[in-house]
Design an enzyme around this catalytic site. Structure first.
Site, PDB file in Angstrom:
ATOM      1  N   HIS A  67      34.863 -70.940 -66.367  1.00 36.69           N
ATOM      2  CA  HIS A  67      36.211 -71.989 -66.450  1.00 36.69           C
ATOM      3  C   HIS A  67      36.608 -71.951 -68.013  1.00 36.69           C
ATOM      4  O   HIS A  67      37.403 -71.961 -68.342  1.00 36.69           O
ATOM      5  CB  HIS A  67      35.579 -73.187 -66.231  1.00 36.69           C
ATOM      6  CG  HIS A  67      36.950 -74.251 -66.502  1.00 36.69           C
ATOM      7  ND1 HIS A  67      36.771 -75.237 -67.373  1.00 36.69           N
ATOM      8  CD2 HIS A  67      38.096 -74.725 -65.936  1.00 36.69           C
ATOM      9  CE1 HIS A  67      37.504 -75.817 -67.553  1.00 36.69           C
ATOM     10  NE2 HIS A  67      38.608 -75.574 -66.479  1.00 36.69           N
ATOM     11  N   GLU A  70      38.481 -68.882 -68.774  1.00 39.92           N
ATOM     12  CA  GLU A  70      39.980 -68.864 -68.562  1.00 39.92           C
ATOM     13  C   GLU A  70      40.797 -69.575 -69.599  1.00 39.92           C
ATOM     14  O   GLU A  70      41.965 -69.092 -69.871  1.00 39.92           O
ATOM     15  CB  GLU A  70      39.812 -69.458 -66.915  1.00 39.92           C
ATOM     16  CG  GLU A  70      41.191 -70.000 -66.549  1.00 39.92           C
ATOM     17  CD  GLU A  70      41.159 -71.507 -65.959  1.00 39.92           C
ATOM     18  OE1 GLU A  70      42.037 -72.105 -66.609  1.00 39.92           O
ATOM     19  OE2 GLU A  70      40.398 -71.794 -65.183  1.00 39.92           O
TER      20      GLU A  70
END
Length: 429
Positions: A67, A70
């Site tokens: 995450h 990202e």
């Protein structure tokens, strides 16, 4: 370029695997003004133990790093990619799940320019210790925001019960402590390992010329140098049978919440079509048993055991499959007891009939066909619904092939008393 006609839904899908291993799907829908592009890697929050690209030694990276990566890919030395998409008339976003990370844009013009931007920014990482440390505070705020969400905490509460030794129970964003440990070197290690073109899928749907757009993608990829593809080796805990049978959490909520979890301990089909049939059969079973038109739902609702917050979901992905049944209630113990009894004695349930199954299949197909009006739905579901050579557009034939015997067989395989777990949230006293 391969071309597949789906006459039942009047769609034509174009498909090609490029020399660098990137899989590309194009779906023209020229009666739409919008175009939607999704670039995904088969890499998510559970992939925290693996052999890095070019190495032969296993590493364990901090939780939440997929995450974090990202977030960081949008920031380049020359500025924020979100702004570039905005200047080109597009909106952009990204999301990380347990097993995938996806980057997307939607636009009504400059499709080729925005698609090039999508490919280029995802395939050009830029991380420094300074920018990484700056991002930590932002993600820590996001983690704390989700900790204030009762339903999010309840979901991860039951995951912790079902998978106490597996990274699935860890929040996708990680923890405040794990985020602090992430370095730019860690991000590059994960990027090189999991962002190989051979581990990625590009899907574009909307107003497009497939021949022209595929040539643009081929040219874009051919102009870049990529290291040779290397098989990805991931590691997960060997024991998958450990389970916590019950847990309770007090929180700042007004009313009790309950969730009953059911962990998949059965071996899954290995062939793509059979795996999808298994998943669909269980979804049909749970709808027949506890869907909002079922006899059981209406009985529990009328008795005040559940209300319209009650719902369930069956999740199946690489490395895990489980079901969860949850809601708000004034009788949490009774609610779990009743749902548990319905599941464990499903073969005697009066609602499991050929007639009810046929009605439910028609309803499910109707919802499916209606959903195909949304190109966002198509793009997001397509990349989530790749079962071998089966795609989202094979769903009608999948559901039509399922009979009551298939539903019962899937239930007998999946539902086991020793795989059940209860989690409760209670208001602070």
């Amino acid at each position: 370029m391969n071309k597949t006609e789906y006459s039942q839904i009047n769609e034509t899908l174009y498909h090609e695997i490029l020399p660098n291993g990137l899989t590309v799907y194009l779906l023209p829908k020229n009666d739409y003004h919008k175009t939607y592009g999704l670039f995904s890697t088969n890499y998510g929050s559970i992939d925290n133990e693996f052999i890095p690209y070019g190495s032969d030694k296993k590493v364990r990276v901090p939780d939440g790093i997929a995450h974090f990566l990202e977030h960081k890919l949008f920031e380049k030395e020359e500025g924020d990619v979100f702004q570039l998409f905005g200047q080109q008339g597009a909106s952009a976003n990204a999301f990380t799940s347990f097993t995938k990370t996806s980057y997307l844009f939607s636009t009504t013009n400059q499709v080729e320019k925005n698609l090039t931007t999508l490919l280029d920014f995802v395939q050009a990482p830029y991380f420094t210790e300074e920018t990484v440390n700056k991002e930590k505070g932002i993600i820590e705020q996001e983690i704390q925001m989700y900790e204030d969400d009762p339903n999010w905490r309840m979901f991860f509460g039951i995951l912790n019960n079902l998978y106490p030794d597996h990274p699935l129970h860890i929040d996708i964003a990680g923890t405040v402590e794990s985020i602090e440990a992430i370095t730019a070197k860690d991000l590059y290690t994960c990027y090189r390992t999991f962002y190989q073109p051979s581990n990625m899928v590009l899907f574009v749907v909307g107003k497009l010329d497939p021949e022209k757009l595929m040539e643009l993608i081929r040219t874009n990829q051919a102009a870049k140098e990529f290291p040779p593809a290397q098989k990805i080796q991931r590691y997960f805990p060997e024991s998958s049978s450990s389970l916590i049978t019950e847990n309770t959490l007090q929180a700042a909520i007004a009313r009790d919440k309950f969730v009953l979890g059911l962990k998949g301990l059965d071996p899954l089909p290995t062939e793509g079509r059979e795996l999808w049939r298994y998943k669909t059969a269980l979804n049909l079973l749970f709808q027949l048993l506890l869907g909002n038109t079922s006899q059981n739902y209406l009985k529990l609702y009328n008795e005040g055991v559940i209300d319209d917050s009650f719902g369930f979901e069956f999740s199946l992905d690489r490395e895990f499959h489980f079901a969860d049944f949850s809601g708000d209630t004034d009788q949490p113990k009774k609610a779990t007891k009743e749902v548990k009894e319905i599941l464990l004695h499903f073969e005697q349930d009066e609602g499991l009939t050929e007639k009810n199954l046929l009605l439910l299949k028609k309803k499910m197909l109707g919802q499916y066909f209606q959903s195909l009006n949304s190109i966002e739905y198509i793009a997001n579901q397509f990349t989530q619904s790749l079962f071998g050579d089966q795609t989202l557009f094979d769903f009608p034939s999948i559901i039509e092939s399922i009979e009551l015997a298939d539903v019962l067989k899937a239930g007998r395989s999946f539902i086991k008393e020793e795989a059940l777990s209860e989690f409760y949230m209670k208001p602070n006293v």
